[in-house]
Design a protein around this motif. Sequence first.
Motif, mmCIF file in Angstrom:
data_model
loop_
_atom_site.group_PDB
_atom_site.id
_atom_site.type_symbol
_atom_site.label_atom_id
_atom_site.label_comp_id
_atom_site.label_asym_id
_atom_site.label_seq_id
_atom_site.Cartn_x
_atom_site.Cartn_y
_atom_site.Cartn_z
ATOM 1 N N LEU A 470 3.282 8.518 12.960
ATOM 2 C CA LEU A 470 4.443 7.965 12.253
ATOM 3 C C LEU A 470 4.649 6.491 12.602
ATOM 4 O O LEU A 470 4.818 5.640 11.720
ATOM 5 N N THR A 471 4.602 6.184 13.904
ATOM 6 C CA THR A 471 4.838 4.817 14.365
ATOM 7 C C THR A 471 3.761 3.867 13.831
ATOM 8 O O THR A 471 4.074 2.764 13.366
ATOM 9 N N ALA A 472 2.510 4.299 13.888
ATOM 10 C CA ALA A 472 1.416 3.440 13.416
ATOM 11 C C ALA A 472 1.576 3.159 11.915
ATOM 12 O O ALA A 472 1.389 2.018 11.473
ATOM 13 N N ILE A 473 1.944 4.173 11.139
ATOM 14 C CA ILE A 473 2.104 3.970 9.691
ATOM 15 C C ILE A 473 3.297 3.059 9.387
ATOM 16 O O ILE A 473 3.197 2.149 8.562
ATOM 17 N N LEU A 474 4.402 3.288 10.075
ATOM 18 C CA LEU A 474 5.577 2.426 9.857
ATOM 19 C C LEU A 474 5.254 0.977 10.211
ATOM 20 O O LEU A 474 5.637 0.041 9.501
ATOM 21 N N ALA A 475 4.522 0.790 11.320
ATOM 22 C CA ALA A 475 4.161 -0.576 11.734
ATOM 23 C C ALA A 475 3.244 -1.222 10.698
ATOM 24 O O ALA A 475 3.419 -2.390 10.329
#
Length: 517
Positions: A470-475
């Motif tokens: 999730l964090t990688a995609i949001l970033a």
Amino acid sequence: MRNTLKILFFTFLVVGQTAIAQSREATLVNNIVKEATENSQLEKLAHELMDGIGPRLVGTPQMKQANDWAVAKYQSWGITARNEKWGEWRGWERGTSHIDMVYPRVKSLEGMQLAWSPGMKKAITAELIIVPDLADSIAFKKWLPVVKGKFVMISMHQPTGRPDYNWQEFATKESFDKMKAARTAQTDAWRKRISKTGYTAATLAVALEKAGAVGIVMSNWSNGFGVNKIFNARTKKIPTIDISLEDYGLLYRLTESGTKPKIKVLTEAKEKGVVPTFNTIAEIKGTKKPEEYVMLSAHFDSWDGGTGATDNGTGTLTMMEAMRILKKIYPNPKRTILVGHWGSEEQGLNGSRAFVEDHPEVVKNMQALFNQDNGTGRVVNLSGQGFLHAYDYIGRWLAQVPENICSQIQTTFPGSPGGGGSDYASFVAAGAPAFSLSSLNWSYGTYTWHTNRDTYDKIVFDDVRNNAILTAILAYMASEDPNKTSREKSILPVQRTTGQPATWPEQRKPTRRGGLD
Ligand SMILES: [Zn+2]
């Protein structure tokens, strides 16, 4: 005819480009998921950090060791990283805690010294005494000399070592109600007993120390089986120890019944003078808008009763793993991607507040910040933090997150700005769009948060993996967004107490020199 062709061609071009962008996004997202799933480093990182280095209390050598470990990890992944000094703290290193009952029988007790408890040179064997229920502070002063040469018990004797959910399941309603009523009355009476001494729970230990007590014995039960919260000692010369509910109860009952139990205590610790404190910052440079920033964020420090596995080992792992994946799958981001592993969050968001002060250029050009700090669970809540247009951009970014992750997340827009709780608040206060990736609790408050059981085995790796993806995609989405995010603030809801709209939280100063007086 020619015109129609031209229009047709143009339409094809635009639709085609959008389709290409969409398929590029989809491919990249797929690659992030694949890397996180098939080549996960989470277990290895968790083992090295939690089992190898251990807890990361501010000012301890283990905190610095963790800072250096993270820098080396990032460098091994080809990511630029550095430790940034933000302040100074009392240097202290936890040693062993040996606590045994030696009379009326021998039993090794489960307990440990609190953080910053002064180290002992040799073991002390002594009787125990319980803070008595006296009329007032004058009577207490008169009584005080009695503590000389004794260990003083300052916590209430819990009427049950079973958590309420266990009573709920097995007790009759009558006996559960009876227990709760008795416990409430007892808790209230204990609070009055302490307040009648003229001291607070915090200052009492120091008064007892001055009166000649040889140690402070307490039990900060966390309302679950086998779990205590471990915070800091207030004493300057004598040890402060926390004992499990079971062993504290044993000593308390023996003391009350006049058996005069004795314990033998040896707690070791090293004072290290004044030591520098750091944030670990790593960076993947932007290629088109390097002066704009997407930031991943999680505090690195912890309390030290356990190994800080879920507070905030798991947030740390999430951000490190997301950075590793981004560097591999998306090595040339449009905007600069930063990660901040903050020091001394636990004493008041100090590392992140210092970063906000020291890096106005980052705060001013922050596209978005994502912080995670409430346990090992998968992310289930995401608030717009009071930013009026957060719905637009976060909604757009979340649209690229796979359904099985995204469908778990309850969003709130525009939401209200967080005034504290974790490091995103340091940035929100400065007006930067910073968000909290808020987790499912997994009994966080009772069983792991600041407890002696916050250890590797409590990590739920599938949920942490979910969060790294999730964090990688949001970033990635925040970095690629064609627009700079709006930081327009919404009008906050009217407060019941004042009848006025709530005000935006104010930027607060960090404590740059702590634990020293
Ligand atoms: Zn935390």
